[in-house]
Design a protein around this motif. Structure first.
Motif, short mmCIF file in Angstrom:
data_model
loop_
_atom_site.label_atom_id
_atom_site.label_comp_id
_atom_site.label_asym_id
_atom_site.label_seq_id
_atom_site.Cartn_x
_atom_site.Cartn_y
_atom_site.Cartn_z
N HIS A 7 0.86 -1.19 0.00
CA HIS A 7 0.00 0.00 0.00
C HIS A 7 0.89 1.23 0.00
N LEU A 8 0.72 2.09 -0.99
CA LEU A 8 1.50 3.32 -1.11
C LEU A 8 0.52 4.48 -1.20
N PRO A 9 0.14 5.08 -0.08
CA PRO A 9 -0.88 6.13 -0.13
C PRO A 9 -0.50 7.34 -0.98
N ILE A 10 0.79 7.70 -0.99
CA ILE A 10 1.20 8.95 -1.64
C ILE A 10 2.30 8.67 -2.66
N LEU A 11 2.10 9.19 -3.86
CA LEU A 11 3.11 9.10 -4.91
C LEU A 11 3.43 10.50 -5.39
N ILE A 12 4.69 10.86 -5.35
CA ILE A 12 5.15 12.18 -5.80
C ILE A 12 5.78 12.01 -7.17
N LEU A 13 5.22 12.69 -8.17
CA LEU A 13 5.72 12.61 -9.54
C LEU A 13 6.33 13.94 -9.96
N TYR A 14 7.49 13.86 -10.60
CA TYR A 14 8.08 15.02 -11.25
C TYR A 14 7.74 14.91 -12.74
N PRO A 15 6.65 15.50 -13.22
CA PRO A 15 6.29 15.35 -14.62
C PRO A 15 7.31 16.00 -15.57
N HIS A 16 7.98 17.04 -15.07
CA HIS A 16 8.91 17.81 -15.88
C HIS A 16 10.11 18.17 -15.01
N ASN A 17 11.30 18.16 -15.58
CA ASN A 17 12.49 18.33 -14.75
C ASN A 17 13.05 19.75 -14.72
N LEU A 46 0.07 2.39 -14.49
CA LEU A 46 -1.23 2.56 -13.84
C LEU A 46 -1.67 1.31 -13.11
N ALA A 47 -1.38 0.14 -13.67
CA ALA A 47 -1.77 -1.10 -12.99
C ALA A 47 -1.08 -1.21 -11.63
N ASP A 48 0.19 -0.85 -11.57
CA ASP A 48 0.90 -0.88 -10.29
C ASP A 48 0.35 0.18 -9.34
N ILE A 49 0.04 1.34 -9.87
CA ILE A 49 -0.53 2.41 -9.05
C ILE A 49 -1.84 1.96 -8.42
N GLU A 50 -2.66 1.24 -9.20
CA GLU A 50 -3.90 0.70 -8.66
C GLU A 50 -3.62 -0.41 -7.65
N ARG A 51 -2.66 -1.27 -7.97
CA ARG A 51 -2.34 -2.38 -7.07
C ARG A 51 -1.81 -1.86 -5.73
N LEU A 52 -1.08 -0.76 -5.77
CA LEU A 52 -0.53 -0.17 -4.55
C LEU A 52 -1.54 0.73 -3.83
N ARG A 53 -2.72 0.84 -4.41
CA ARG A 53 -3.81 1.63 -3.82
C ARG A 53 -3.37 3.07 -3.51
N VAL A 54 -2.71 3.67 -4.51
CA VAL A 54 -2.29 5.07 -4.37
C VAL A 54 -3.53 5.94 -4.23
N GLU A 55 -3.52 6.81 -3.23
CA GLU A 55 -4.66 7.68 -2.95
C GLU A 55 -4.43 9.12 -3.39
N TRP A 56 -3.16 9.50 -3.46
CA TRP A 56 -2.84 10.92 -3.67
C TRP A 56 -1.57 11.03 -4.49
N VAL A 57 -1.63 11.73 -5.60
CA VAL A 57 -0.45 12.00 -6.41
C VAL A 57 -0.15 13.50 -6.34
N VAL A 58 1.08 13.82 -6.01
CA VAL A 58 1.54 15.20 -5.93
C VAL A 58 2.48 15.44 -7.11
N PHE A 59 2.11 16.41 -7.95
CA PHE A 59 2.97 16.79 -9.07
C PHE A 59 3.97 17.83 -8.58
N SER A 60 5.24 17.46 -8.58
CA SER A 60 6.30 18.34 -8.11
C SER A 60 7.30 18.52 -9.24
N GLY A 61 8.51 18.93 -8.91
CA GLY A 61 9.49 19.11 -9.98
C GLY A 61 10.67 19.93 -9.52
N GLY A 62 11.20 20.63 -10.47
CA GLY A 62 10.75 21.32 -11.65
C GLY A 62 9.39 21.97 -11.51
N GLU A 63 9.02 22.64 -12.58
CA GLU A 63 7.69 23.25 -12.66
C GLU A 63 6.79 22.35 -13.48
N PRO A 64 5.82 21.69 -12.85
CA PRO A 64 4.96 20.76 -13.60
C PRO A 64 4.20 21.41 -14.75
#
Length: 325
Positions: A7-17, A46-64
């Motif tokens: 279970h990974l409640p929070i995933l932080i993504l850097y869409p752009h560097n 996305l399948a892994d994100i669903e399997r990990l039951r991610v609840e919240w994605v934060v777009f960080s970076g860089g400027e997303p």
């Protein structure tokens, strides 16, 4: 805590560097290569994100908002009932206000002081004016859209925290949070930790600490701490303690944190980290899935061996996360 993640409640993504500011406390703007997380990349995980039951994605970076197709990423996630938060410099908010209001759940904008100080920290003339125009545009699109500020406390603004909070109130946002500038880690695009002289250009020195202490106490007296100001009085005083520890006046104490067990950071080039500050535990750019990296030998060994209270990186941390499992 379990070394394997299911279970990974929070995933932080850097869409752009890359970034559109040249902040004094950050080296991300020095990046000379452009990297994006594409919709195709995200679809693959996305399948892994669903399997990990991610609840919240934060777009960080860089400027997303410099990403070529950010809102497509957001739609893919929100279609799975995942909350999406944008961390932004604010410079492009006016341009994308309609899409932000339609495709994201909330936004956290960097505010580094009242207008003159903010522009000085960001090293972008008119940065505050752009930020203010963006907020007005967002409220015009959606009057109740959740907007908050985050202020990084450092040399240029340490005596203006109350003015910063007043500025935030004047813009009509929901809250403002404060945290100490990180000057010791390899985060924020640093190949290696800054030398002491560079740290001293941003951090608070011994002679400046009394001014910071006085400003924090005044902020506590005058503001709704734990409300409009997100931090409690104890956490605000802890900001000054972070700077004391850096110059050896106190021992650094690791904050309460379980970030490596409840969250992960995926950078634009596919690098996966257990948090903003620790070393990578793998990459999803070479064909491995997100779940394979997070539960691979390297990541599992890291979590098994991590002693937060005594780990040097954790003891210097300025931005911890603690979430009930």
């Amino acid at each position: 805590m379990n070394a394997q993640l299911d279970h990974l409640p929070i995933l932080i993504l850097y869409p752009h560097n890359r970034c559109n500011c040249r902040c004094v406390m950050c080296d991300i703007w020095k990046t000379d290569q452009v990297k994006d997380i594409s919709a195709i990349d995200l679809n693959r995980h996305l399948a892994d994100i669903e399997r990990l039951r991610v609840e919240w994605v934060v777009f960080s970076g860089g400027e997303p908002l410099m990403h070529s197709d950010l809102f497509r990423l957001a739609k893919l996630l929100r279609a799975r009932n995942i909350r999406t938060t944008l961390l932004s410099t604010g410079l492009l908010v006016e341009r994308y206000a309609s899409q932000i209001a339609s495709h994201l759940d909330d936004i956290v904008i960097s505010l580094d002081g009242p207008p003159d100080i903010h522009d000085q920290v960001r090293r972008v003339p008119g940065a505050f004016a752009s930020l203010s125009a963006g907020i007005s545009a967002l409220f015009e699109c959606k009057p109740d859209f959740p907007i908050s500020f985050r202020c990084t406390v450092q040399k240029l603004n340490c005596s203006r925290l109350r003015h910063t909070a007043t500025t935030a109130r004047g813009l009509g946002v929901r809250s403002i949070s404060f945290l100490a500038a990180d000057v010791t880690s390899t985060g924020f695009n640093r190949d290696k930790p800054w030398p002491i002289f560079r740290q001293d250009e941003v951090s608070i020195t011994a002679s400046e600490l009394p001014s910071l202490d006085a400003e924090i106490e005044a902020l506590i007296r005058e503001e709704d701490c734990g409300g409009f100001v997100s931090e409690s009085p104890e956490k605000l005083r802890g900001i000054a303690d972070r700077f004391r520890a850096r110059i050896g006046l106190t021992q650094p104490i690791a904050p309460l944190c379980n970030a490596p067990w409840v969250s992960a950071v995926v950078e634009a080039d596919g690098t996966v980290r257990p948090c903003f500050f620790h070393a990578p535990v793998g990459s999803i750019a070479n064909g491995d899935s997100l779940l394979q990296v997070l539960n691979g030998d390297r990541a599992t060994a890291f979590r098994q061996s991590l002693d937060v209270a005594n780990n040097p990186t954790c003891r210097q941390c300025v931005c911890s996360l603690h979430r009930k499992l």
